[in-house]
Design a protein around this motif. Structure first.
Motif, short mmCIF file in Angstrom:
data_model
loop_
_atom_site.label_atom_id
_atom_site.label_comp_id
_atom_site.label_asym_id
_atom_site.label_seq_id
_atom_site.Cartn_x
_atom_site.Cartn_y
_atom_site.Cartn_z
N ALA A 166 3.71 14.92 21.93
CA ALA A 166 5.07 14.74 21.44
C ALA A 166 6.02 15.74 22.08
N ALA A 167 5.58 16.99 22.19
CA ALA A 167 6.41 18.04 22.79
C ALA A 167 6.69 17.72 24.26
N ALA A 168 5.69 17.22 24.98
CA ALA A 168 5.87 16.88 26.39
C ALA A 168 6.86 15.74 26.55
N ILE A 169 6.83 14.77 25.66
CA ILE A 169 7.76 13.63 25.72
C ILE A 169 9.18 14.10 25.48
N ILE A 170 9.36 14.96 24.48
CA ILE A 170 10.70 15.48 24.18
C ILE A 170 11.26 16.24 25.38
N LYS A 171 10.44 17.02 26.01
CA LYS A 171 10.87 17.78 27.19
C LYS A 171 11.24 16.85 28.34
N ALA A 172 10.43 15.83 28.56
CA ALA A 172 10.69 14.88 29.65
C ALA A 172 11.95 14.07 29.41
N ASN A 173 12.28 13.83 28.14
CA ASN A 173 13.44 13.01 27.79
C ASN A 173 14.71 13.83 27.57
N GLU A 174 14.67 15.11 27.84
CA GLU A 174 15.78 15.99 27.48
C GLU A 174 17.13 15.47 27.98
N GLN A 175 17.21 15.10 29.23
CA GLN A 175 18.47 14.62 29.79
C GLN A 175 18.94 13.34 29.12
N ARG A 176 18.01 12.43 28.87
CA ARG A 176 18.36 11.16 28.23
C ARG A 176 18.77 11.36 26.78
N LEU A 177 18.13 12.29 26.11
CA LEU A 177 18.47 12.57 24.71
C LEU A 177 19.90 13.07 24.59
N ALA A 178 20.35 13.81 25.59
CA ALA A 178 21.70 14.37 25.56
C ALA A 178 22.74 13.26 25.48
N ARG A 179 22.45 12.13 26.07
CA ARG A 179 23.39 11.00 26.02
C ARG A 179 23.52 10.44 24.61
N HIS A 180 22.52 10.72 23.79
CA HIS A 180 22.57 10.31 22.38
C HIS A 180 22.98 11.48 21.48
N LYS A 181 23.51 12.53 22.11
CA LYS A 181 23.96 13.74 21.39
C LYS A 181 22.83 14.32 20.55
N LEU A 182 21.66 14.37 21.16
CA LEU A 182 20.47 14.87 20.47
C LEU A 182 19.79 15.90 21.37
N SER A 183 19.69 17.13 20.89
CA SER A 183 19.05 18.19 21.66
C SER A 183 17.55 18.22 21.36
N PRO A 184 16.74 18.77 22.27
CA PRO A 184 15.30 18.91 21.99
C PRO A 184 15.04 19.69 20.71
N ALA A 185 15.83 20.73 20.46
CA ALA A 185 15.63 21.53 19.25
C ALA A 185 15.85 20.69 17.99
#
Length: 272
Positions: A166-185
């Motif tokens: 799960a942690a690896a997926i969150i890290k890999a998706n970091e840039q894409r998550l930003a588009r949803h206004k969602l940080s890894p933290a």
């Protein structure tokens, strides 16, 4: 056997790279669904330069795999890809297995129920059933693709994976998550809360004034293969009703898991 020259080996690598780039772009277009995706967003998300993206899109459009809206200029998945997908309509057996159990949840809850699966770093909605309640929350369409953790279905899938994965997926998706206004933290905190509760929950759904909950469907290794979600108006997902719905969803998720195991064992016995 004749050995390949350096030029031949280089051409092979270049060809593979082009295919991977084209598939990456198709996946990005799938996120846009009927709304389409802007060229600038494809360039940003893919990490490819603009001329390369434009060239790949042009070739894919020539093959019918990509379409461009004449007014918005946005790109979307073409008819050819949709038609090719029909050749493997039975590719997602979990959908067929889950169907009567989703219907059971839908009939008893009265609200919209979704089935979501994982595909790599993404979650994809593969089924949706609308309940009898007059106000229907159709928050996402069948085929909707989002980074894992965006939306309660994807969050339920992500949270019940092994922690390192799960942690690896969150890290890999970091840039894409930003588009949803969602940080890894922030997503890591949501994952922690979901594991603690035993289900995913959001009090601010995709549609304003709605809430959503989801539970995982686990395989024999206790890892998620799908998620059942309910989206409804905030009043329909009150604290008083939440426990009843979660118990209903967990019960049906368990039945889906059991049925999946039975089918897998039957198939294994047939192969022997």
């Amino acid at each position: 056997m004749r050995r390949k020259t350096g030029n031949q080996a280089a051409a092979k690598v270049a060809g593979a790279q082009s295919i991977r780039r084209a598939v990456t772009i198709l996946r990005l277009l799938a996120v846009g669904q009927e709304h389409g995706v802007r060229l600038t967003d494809i360039v940003e998300e893919s990490g490819l330069n603009r001329p390369t993206v434009h060239r790949i899109l042009r070739v894919l459009a020539e093959e019918g795999a990509v379409e461009q809206d004449t007014e918005s200029r946005r790109y979307m998945i073409g008819e050819e890809v949709s038609l090719l997908g029909l050749a493997r309509s039975a590719r997602f057996p979990i959908r067929a297995i889950a169907d009567p159990y989703l219907q059971h949840v839908c009939e008893h809850a009265g609200d919209t129920v979704f089935l979501t699966i994982r595909n790599g770093y993404d979650s994809i909605c593969v089924d949706r059933k609308t309940g009898s309640y007059p106000v229907k929350v159709l928050s996402i369409e069948v085929g909707a693709r989002r980074p894992l953790g965006v939306g309660v279905g994807g969050l339920a899938l992500l949270a019940f994976l092994p922690e390192e994965e799960a942690a690896a997926i969150i890290k890999a998706n970091e840039q894409r998550l930003a588009r949803h206004k969602l940080s890894p933290a922030k997503l890591n905190e949501r994952v922690r809360q979901t594991r603690s509760r035993g289900y995913a929950y959001t009090d601010v759904g995709v549609v304003p004034g709605t809430r959503a909950i989801a539970v995982p469907v686990l395989d024999h290794r206790r890892e998620p293969v799908a998620a059942i979600s309910i989206a409804a108006t905030a009043e329909r997902l009150s604290a008083a009703r939440l426990t009843t719905l979660v118990n209903l969803m967990k019960e049906q998720a368990g039945l889906i898991s059991r049925r999946q195991v039975e089918i897998d064992r039957a198939r294994s016995g047939t192969r022997r």
